[in-house]
Scaffold this motif. Structure first.
Motif, PDB file in Angstrom:
ATOM      1  N   UNK A   1       0.815  -1.206   0.000  1.00 26.91           N
ATOM      2  CA  UNK A   1       0.000   0.000   0.000  1.00 26.91           C
ATOM      3  C   UNK A   1       0.849   1.256   0.000  1.00 26.91           C
ATOM      4  N   UNK A   2       1.871   1.308   0.853  1.00 26.16           N
ATOM      5  CA  UNK A   2       2.772   2.439   0.805  1.00 26.16           C
ATOM      6  C   UNK A   2       2.878   3.288   2.054  1.00 26.16           C
ATOM      7  N   UNK A   3       1.771   3.886   2.526  1.00 25.03           N
ATOM      8  CA  UNK A   3       1.917   4.844   3.632  1.00 25.03           C
ATOM      9  C   UNK A   3       2.551   4.212   4.860  1.00 25.03           C
ATOM     10  N   UNK A   4       3.423   4.956   5.533  1.00 22.58           N
ATOM     11  CA  UNK A   4       4.051   4.397   6.740  1.00 22.58           C
ATOM     12  C   UNK A   4       3.080   4.184   7.887  1.00 22.58           C
ATOM     13  N   UNK A   5       1.986   4.940   7.921  1.00 20.41           N
ATOM     14  CA  UNK A   5       1.021   4.742   9.006  1.00 20.41           C
ATOM     15  C   UNK A   5       0.154   3.531   8.683  1.00 20.41           C
ATOM     16  N   UNK A   6       0.379   2.439   9.422  1.00 17.80           N
ATOM     17  CA  UNK A   6      -0.316   1.193   9.093  1.00 17.80           C
ATOM     18  C   UNK A   6      -1.820   1.351   9.296  1.00 17.80           C
ATOM     19  N   UNK A   7      -2.194   2.126  10.336  1.00 22.46           N
ATOM     20  CA  UNK A   7      -3.631   2.267  10.605  1.00 22.46           C
ATOM     21  C   UNK A   7      -4.335   2.867   9.399  1.00 22.46           C
ATOM     22  N   UNK A   8      -3.682   3.871   8.768  1.00 19.61           N
ATOM     23  CA  UNK A   8      -4.293   4.492   7.594  1.00 19.61           C
ATOM     24  C   UNK A   8      -4.429   3.494   6.462  1.00 19.61           C
ATOM     25  N   UNK A   9      -3.387   2.683   6.231  1.00 24.78           N
ATOM     26  CA  UNK A   9      -3.494   1.777   5.093  1.00 24.78           C
ATOM     27  C   UNK A   9      -4.513   0.686   5.363  1.00 24.78           C
ATOM     28  N   UNK A  10      -4.628   0.257   6.642  1.00 29.08           N
ATOM     29  CA  UNK A  10      -5.665  -0.730   6.945  1.00 29.08           C
ATOM     30  C   UNK A  10      -7.041  -0.101   6.746  1.00 29.08           C
ATOM     31  N   UNK A  11      -7.170   1.130   7.240  1.00 26.45           N
ATOM     32  CA  UNK A  11      -8.469   1.812   7.215  1.00 26.45           C
ATOM     33  C   UNK A  11      -8.943   2.037   5.784  1.00 26.45           C
ATOM     34  N   UNK A  12      -8.051   2.571   4.942  1.00 23.06           N
ATOM     35  CA  UNK A  12      -8.518   3.006   3.633  1.00 23.06           C
ATOM     36  C   UNK A  12      -8.402   1.916   2.588  1.00 23.06           C
ATOM     37  N   UNK A  13      -7.430   1.024   2.746  1.00 23.09           N
ATOM     38  CA  UNK A  13      -7.194   0.100   1.652  1.00 23.09           C
ATOM     39  C   UNK A  13      -7.630  -1.331   1.973  1.00 23.09           C
ATOM     40  N   UNK A  14      -7.016  -1.937   3.005  1.00 18.14           N
ATOM     41  CA  UNK A  14      -7.350  -3.336   3.283  1.00 18.14           C
ATOM     42  C   UNK A  14      -8.810  -3.475   3.694  1.00 18.14           C
ATOM     43  N   UNK A  15      -9.280  -2.517   4.484  1.00 21.44           N
ATOM     44  CA  UNK A  15     -10.646  -2.618   5.003  1.00 21.44           C
ATOM     45  C   UNK A  15     -11.521  -1.510   4.443  1.00 21.44           C
ATOM     46  N   UNK A  16     -11.365  -1.235   3.161  1.00 23.84           N
ATOM     47  CA  UNK A  16     -12.115  -0.149   2.542  1.00 23.84           C
ATOM     48  C   UNK A  16     -13.615  -0.309   2.655  1.00 23.84           C
TER      49      UNK A  16
END
Lengths: 126, 157, 175
Positions: free
Chosen positions: C122-137
């Motif tokens: 996904x890319x962003x260093x903040x894992x919470x953001x990538x989980x929030x927006x991408x994995x768990x869209x």
């Protein structure tokens, strides 16, 4: 016992808070106070989740160089969205309270019930 | 009344621009530090609510009309779902952002930015709409005044 | 934090109760920081201490009830129910993994994948953001929809009557 006491303290705190909220919800008559009680309950559940996600020696889940252990990001995401959803639903409940107040003129549960019973009795006699 | 609130007026005038700026920073810097659409939306809404509490709801309505907050509310959800549909049209699954740009990583970045923007818009719109609706109730148009009255009522009883 | 909650139980003055609930939220935010959940703490501080408190005060101003009716007696029924439930829950925690245990079941399933591969996938260093927006869209889309629906609900409950009144006022002005 030394294994049980500090290791489970976080769950116990969450449970005590949860029960205080629960007591307010079921025992207090004022509707606004009931909502506050629900909020306490809600935050207790949040604390429970976040404390499950903590890993000993871990840091906040933001990737950086030289850090290997992170706390679990999944509960953080779940609670993050739950907080905002929580405040939205709380405001819905508050709107209902305002509406109840315009209809009944009170936000005490027992007074509302009395008014309801009075209305029912009137309908039966008429 | 006016004199009592002059301190509040000056301080909030100083505070509101940094609050709004900080909300935007949280919104667009959410990938790197703590933050994201949910937080940014709430902070942004808090800035406006502070403005409305100090300067009155009427002047806040002149800054953002209620219709605009409702439009923002629905546009946010539309933007979010639209991003998903766009990725579907470009040949991937719903909400799979990898195809939105040349490389998967850039696509993911763009997708996350759009989605977070959608979330932020919806949350801001929702909070301000809810606040306006409460404030527009009969007897509720002067929230700060009522707040000041409450201690007196408490003292009487 | 528990002390604040208990005080909220005893106090009758609703303004004080609402203020205490704001303080309670701030305490919760501090606890989240201690437990490494910076994103959550951020949200809790902004929401709990800011928006929720203002909305509750607004409701209080609208309903014009400063204090709660005094119920002198402690209600024993609810109290015993609460105590029993609490005891059962505490008994249930005895089997739970200890605080901060890296081998707890929560940490063994999906989370390692997020932590190890979100940077490359996904890319962003903040894992919470990538989980929030991408994995768990999907989840986030649903939650955005819930916020949207709640706002619409508030509008439906409180908004419409008001518009009618405004029309009435306009008509009265015209005549």
């Amino acid at each position: 016992m030394s294994d049980v006491f500090p290791g489970l303290l976080n769950y116990w705190i969450a449970i005590v808070l949860m029960m205080v909220g629960f007591y307010i919800v079921i025992a207090q008559g004022n509707l606004i106070k009931k909502i506050v009680g629900l909020n306490i309950f809600q935050v207790a559940v949040f604390v429970f989740y976040i404390s499950m996600g903590k890993v000993k020696g871990g840091t906040a889940p933001i990737l950086g160089e030289g850090i290997d252990v992170y706390s679990n990001p999944l509960p953080h995401f779940l609670i993050l969205t739950a907080i905002v959803v929580g405040v939205a639903t709380t405001s819905l409940a508050l709107a209902l309270i305002v509406r109840i107040n315009t209809s009944f003129g009170t936000i005490e549960e027992d007074e509302i019930l009395e008014l309801e019973h009075a209305d029912d009795a009137k309908e039966e006699t008429s | 009344m006016m004199h009592q609130k002059s301190v509040l007026r000056v301080v909030s005038k100083l505070l509101i621009p940094p609050i709004l700026l900080f909300a935007l920073y949280v919104q667009f810097h959410g990938d790197f530090g703590p933050g994201g659409g949910f937080q940014a939306g709430v902070i942004f809404a808090a800035g406006f609510i502070l403005y409305a509490l100090i300067f009155g709801v009427a002047s806040a309505r002149r800054v953002i009309p209620a219709a605009a907050t409702r439009a923002l509310l629905s546009l946010g959800v539309l933007l979010y779902a639209g991003t998903g549909v766009a990725s579907m049209l470009m040949g991937a699954e719903f909400l799979n952002y990898s195809v939105l740009a040349a490389t998967p990583l850039a696509g993911q970045h763009l997708g996350i930015l759009l989605v977070e923007l959608g979330v932020g818009m919806t949350v801001t719109g929702a909070m301000v709409t809810i606040f306006y609706t409460f404030a527009a109730q009969p007897g509720g148009d002067e929230l700060p005044r009522n707040k000041q009255n409450n201690p007196d009522e408490g003292a009487k009883t | 934090m528990a002390v604040t909650a208990v005080f909220m139980l005893w106090l009758r003055d609703l303004v004080a109760v609402i203020m205490l609930s704001g303080i309670y939220s701030l305490f919760a935010a501090m606890i989240y920081v201690v437990m490494d959940a910076v994103d959550v703490a951020f949200t809790e501080a902004a929401v709990g201490a800011g928006v929720a408190t203002v909305l509750m005060l607004g409701t209080l101003a609208l309903t014009r009830q400063g204090t709660e009716k005094v119920h002198k007696t402690i209600s024993w029924g609810p109290l015993s129910l609460v105590l029993v439930t609490g005891a059962v829950l505490i008994y249930g925690t005895l089997d739970m993994p200890r605080y901060g245990d890296p081998n707890a079941p929560v940490h063994s399933h999906v989370a390692p994948r997020y932590i190890e591969r979100s940077a490359s996938e996904v890319g962003p260093p903040n894992i919470v953001t990538s989980v929030l927006a991408s994995y768990r869209g999907y989840d986030t889309l649903g939650e955005t929809a819930v916020v949207f629906t709640a706002a619409i609900g508030v509008l439906v409950i409180l908004g419409r009557r008001n518009r009618r009144q405004r029309k009435k006022a306009k008509r009265e002005d015209a005549t």
